[in-house]
Design an enzyme around this catalytic site. Structure first.
Site, PDB file in Angstrom:
ATOM      1  N   GLU A   1       1.765  -9.841 -20.105  1.00 16.13           N
ATOM      2  CA  GLU A   1       1.335 -10.609 -18.935  1.00 16.13           C
ATOM      3  C   GLU A   1       0.387 -11.760 -19.254  1.00 16.13           C
ATOM      4  OE1 GLU A   1       2.635  -6.665 -17.105  1.00 16.13           O
ATOM      5  OE2 GLU A   1       1.727  -7.373 -18.975  1.00 16.13           O
TER       6      GLU A   1
ATOM      7  N   ALA B   1       8.151  -7.868 -13.537  1.00 17.06           N
ATOM      8  CA  ALA B   1       8.174  -8.556 -12.244  1.00 17.06           C
ATOM      9  C   ALA B   1       9.216  -9.665 -12.231  1.00 17.06           C
ATOM     10  CB  ALA B   1       6.790  -9.136 -11.943  1.00 17.06           C
TER      11      ALA B   1
ATOM     12  N   GLY C   1       5.765  -5.120 -16.032  1.00 16.72           N
ATOM     13  CA  GLY C   1       5.876  -4.115 -14.988  1.00 16.72           C
ATOM     14  C   GLY C   1       6.903  -3.044 -15.290  1.00 16.72           C
TER      15      GLY C   1
ATOM     16  N   GLU D   1       5.088  -0.626 -17.306  1.00 16.59           N
ATOM     17  CA  GLU D   1       4.121   0.049 -16.438  1.00 16.59           C
ATOM     18  C   GLU D   1       4.786   1.143 -15.608  1.00 16.59           C
ATOM     19  OE1 GLU D   1       0.583  -3.034 -15.478  1.00 16.59           O
ATOM     20  OE2 GLU D   1       2.592  -3.735 -14.929  1.00 16.59           O
TER      21      GLU D   1
END
Length: 270
Positions: free
Chosen positions: A144, A76, A121, A124
């Site tokens: 995270e 992110a 992310g 992910e």
């Protein structure tokens, strides 16, 4: 390998088709100035690109790649997130989720080509793919909790499905980064290739996949995905439903005919 067509989604995502690989789409993360950090605009573009690919019956395999030399995706965009009010963060959440679910719900097989950093992310997005090809420069992880949040792009659900609950817990709770060799050993990635070869090998795998029946590929993916987590009896019912969806298809008829006539099939895709 020549590019035969290219479509841009926003400023940060490109979908390419290559000469001789008409049925393989390359979905390129293209925000190199930020190491592909996923901003709101980039998340929206990923979701839009995935919606277009999902609706394209000509795509039999998708390969997720990066235009940055040293990173797949660093996760992110924390600089953007730092500027958000609480209300803005709440409003942005559906946009962020749509990017990850967009990749996860692509109906055809998806291969990730990972090099350099694939963190948070970014990892992910790779986990949302069916197969992860990584080169020896890859560094993956879900860090995270080290910045006060949790993996929110599917990581807490996809990682244990790959490596088991205890291993996933260790990786998430420790927030540690895992280098390529250990990542392959732990099953965080599926294929390990020489540095700089991830994209080429992933595209080659995509081409091998795309040689097969598009109807069969989508049905097999559906059965694999829907059957995860079910008991065996329920899983076999999912498989039977997927089988019934292909058993009377034009692809099945062509596949059997081509086998008996000792020729390559020409898939009708229906």
């Amino acid at each position: 390998m020549g590019v035969t067509s290219e479509q841009r989604f926003g400023d940060f995502v490109v979908v390419r088709r290559h000469e001789g690989q008409d049925h393989v789409a390359e979905l390129v993360l293209d925000r190199p100035e930020a190491m592909n950090a996923v901003s709101t605009a980039m998340a929206r573009a990923i979701a839009e690109a995935c919606a277009a690919l999902g609706a394209d019956q000509g795509v039999r395999a998708t390969v997720l790649t990066s235009s940055h030399e040293r990173a797949f995706c660093v996760g992110a965009d924390l600089k953007e997130r730092n500027s958000f009010t609480d209300a803005e963060l709440v409003r942005q959440r559906p946009t962020a989720r749509a990017a990850y679910t967009g990749v996860l719900e692509l109906p055809m097989p998806v291969v990730a080509a990972v090099h350099g950093y694939a963190l948070g992310g970014g990892f992910e997005l790779a986990l949302a793919c069916d197969v992860i090809v990584a080169d020896r420069t890859a560094v993956v992880g879900l860090p995270e909790v080290s910045v006060g949040v949790i993996p929110g792009g599917g990581g807490t659900q996809l990682l244990p499905r790959r490596v088991g609950a205890a291993r996933a817990a260790e990786l998430v709770f420790s927030a540690r980064r895992v280098e390529a060799a250990e990542a392959r050993e732990l099953g965080l990635v599926d294929e390990l290739v020489e540095a700089g070869r991830d994209r080429a090998e992933a595209l080659a795998l995509g081409a091998r996949i795309a040689a097969n029946s598009p109807v069969g590929l989508r049905a097999a993916k559906r059965a694999l995905r829907l059957g995860q987590g079910l008991d065996l009896r329920a899983g076999l019912e999912v498989e039977d439903a997927a089988w019934r969806s292909v058993a009377f298809s034009g692809d099945r008829a062509e596949g059997v005919a081509a086998f008996n006539e000792k020729r390559k099939p020409s898939w009708p895709g229906e």
